[in-house]
Design a protein around this motif. Sequence first.
Motif, PDB file in Angstrom:
ATOM      1  N   SER A   7       0.852  -1.186   0.000  1.00 44.48           N
ATOM      2  CA  SER A   7       0.000   0.000   0.000  1.00 44.48           C
ATOM      3  C   SER A   7       0.886   1.234   0.000  1.00 44.48           C
ATOM      4  N   GLY A   8       0.273   2.378  -0.279  1.00 47.85           N
ATOM      5  CA  GLY A   8       0.993   3.637  -0.208  1.00 47.85           C
ATOM      6  C   GLY A   8       1.314   4.276  -1.543  1.00 47.85           C
ATOM      7  N   GLY A   9       1.088   3.562  -2.635  1.00 46.37           N
ATOM      8  CA  GLY A   9       1.353   4.145  -3.942  1.00 46.37           C
ATOM      9  C   GLY A   9       0.403   5.305  -4.221  1.00 46.37           C
ATOM     10  N   ASP A  10       0.884   6.259  -5.015  1.00 49.42           N
ATOM     11  CA  ASP A  10       0.062   7.449  -5.283  1.00 49.42           C
ATOM     12  C   ASP A  10       0.667   8.213  -6.448  1.00 49.42           C
ATOM     13  N   LEU A  11      -0.017   9.272  -6.836  1.00 48.34           N
ATOM     14  CA  LEU A  11       0.491  10.229  -7.818  1.00 48.34           C
ATOM     15  C   LEU A  11       1.133  11.375  -7.031  1.00 48.34           C
ATOM     16  N   VAL A  12       2.393  11.676  -7.359  1.00 44.63           N
ATOM     17  CA  VAL A  12       3.116  12.708  -6.635  1.00 44.63           C
ATOM     18  C   VAL A  12       3.949  13.518  -7.618  1.00 44.63           C
ATOM     19  N   GLN A  13       4.203  14.769  -7.272  1.00 45.58           N
ATOM     20  CA  GLN A  13       5.033  15.603  -8.132  1.00 45.58           C
ATOM     21  C   GLN A  13       6.513  15.300  -7.913  1.00 45.58           C
ATOM     22  N   ALA A  14       7.294  15.564  -8.930  1.00 44.11           N
ATOM     23  CA  ALA A  14       8.744  15.387  -8.809  1.00 44.11           C
ATOM     24  C   ALA A  14       9.266  16.182  -7.620  1.00 44.11           C
ATOM     25  N   GLY A  15      10.170  15.570  -6.886  1.00 50.45           N
ATOM     26  CA  GLY A  15      10.707  16.179  -5.676  1.00 50.45           C
ATOM     27  C   GLY A  15       9.951  15.813  -4.421  1.00 50.45           C
ATOM     28  N   LEU A  20       5.892   3.593   1.111  1.00 44.46           N
ATOM     29  CA  LEU A  20       5.201   2.346   0.791  1.00 44.46           C
ATOM     30  C   LEU A  20       5.290   1.393   1.969  1.00 44.46           C
ATOM     31  N   SER A  21       4.233   0.596   2.134  1.00 48.75           N
ATOM     32  CA  SER A  21       4.204  -0.424   3.181  1.00 48.75           C
ATOM     33  C   SER A  21       3.910  -1.780   2.563  1.00 48.75           C
ATOM     34  N   CYS A  22       4.445  -2.810   3.170  1.00 48.88           N
ATOM     35  CA  CYS A  22       4.166  -4.183   2.761  1.00 48.88           C
ATOM     36  C   CYS A  22       3.936  -5.002   4.015  1.00 48.88           C
ATOM     37  N   VAL A  23       2.700  -5.494   4.160  1.00 52.15           N
ATOM     38  CA  VAL A  23       2.346  -6.301   5.322  1.00 52.15           C
ATOM     39  C   VAL A  23       2.315  -7.766   4.924  1.00 52.15           C
ATOM     40  N   ALA A  24       2.995  -8.593   5.699  1.00 47.32           N
ATOM     41  CA  ALA A  24       3.006 -10.038   5.451  1.00 47.32           C
ATOM     42  C   ALA A  24       1.958 -10.737   6.315  1.00 47.32           C
ATOM     43  N   SER A  25       1.431 -11.850   5.798  1.00 42.80           N
ATOM     44  CA  SER A  25       0.403 -12.599   6.517  1.00 42.80           C
ATOM     45  C   SER A  25       1.001 -13.529   7.574  1.00 42.80           C
ATOM     46  N   THR A  26       2.333 -13.519   7.671  1.00 46.35           N
ATOM     47  CA  THR A  26       3.026 -14.330   8.645  1.00 46.35           C
ATOM     48  C   THR A  26       4.179 -13.523   9.223  1.00 46.35           C
ATOM     49  N   SER A  27       4.792 -14.029  10.259  1.00 43.75           N
ATOM     50  CA  SER A  27       5.931 -13.343  10.851  1.00 43.75           C
ATOM     51  C   SER A  27       7.032 -13.166   9.809  1.00 43.75           C
ATOM     52  N   ILE A  28       7.574 -11.951   9.737  1.00 40.98           N
ATOM     53  CA  ILE A  28       8.614 -11.722   8.731  1.00 40.98           C
ATOM     54  C   ILE A  28       9.944 -12.348   9.150  1.00 40.98           C
ATOM     55  N   PHE A  29      10.016 -12.884  10.350  1.00 41.32           N
ATOM     56  CA  PHE A  29      11.192 -13.657  10.735  1.00 41.32           C
ATOM     57  C   PHE A  29      11.263 -14.968   9.942  1.00 41.32           C
TER      58      PHE A  29
END
Length: 117
Positions: A7-15, A20-29
Amino acid sequence: QVQLAESGGDLVQAGGSLRLSCVASTSIFNFNRMGWYRQAPGKQRELVAIITTGGMTVYADAVKGRFTISRDNSKNTIYLQMSSLKPEDTGVYYCNAMQPPSATIYWGQGTQVTVSS
């Protein structure tokens, strides 16, 4: 089955900046490394940044000094803080995770980042 949700993608101006975030359905360990890749229209998917379980990071030359990858183990989440964005940063950004011992690779569905000039 492991799931990764970006999540977190968007339209943004240069500069500008985005996180962005990425959530896993399990422990990232469970993964020995996680990372971000991107794919621009008409181009191959390319590495943006990787972070290991131990916190080691690797960045593509094109984003060094502008992007920062991090992880929050308590939230099973990795982040990509992007600053000083350029139009050439436009693309779909994918979260990636590698699980030992078979080195199984998981991908998220992607989140669109568009940087206007």
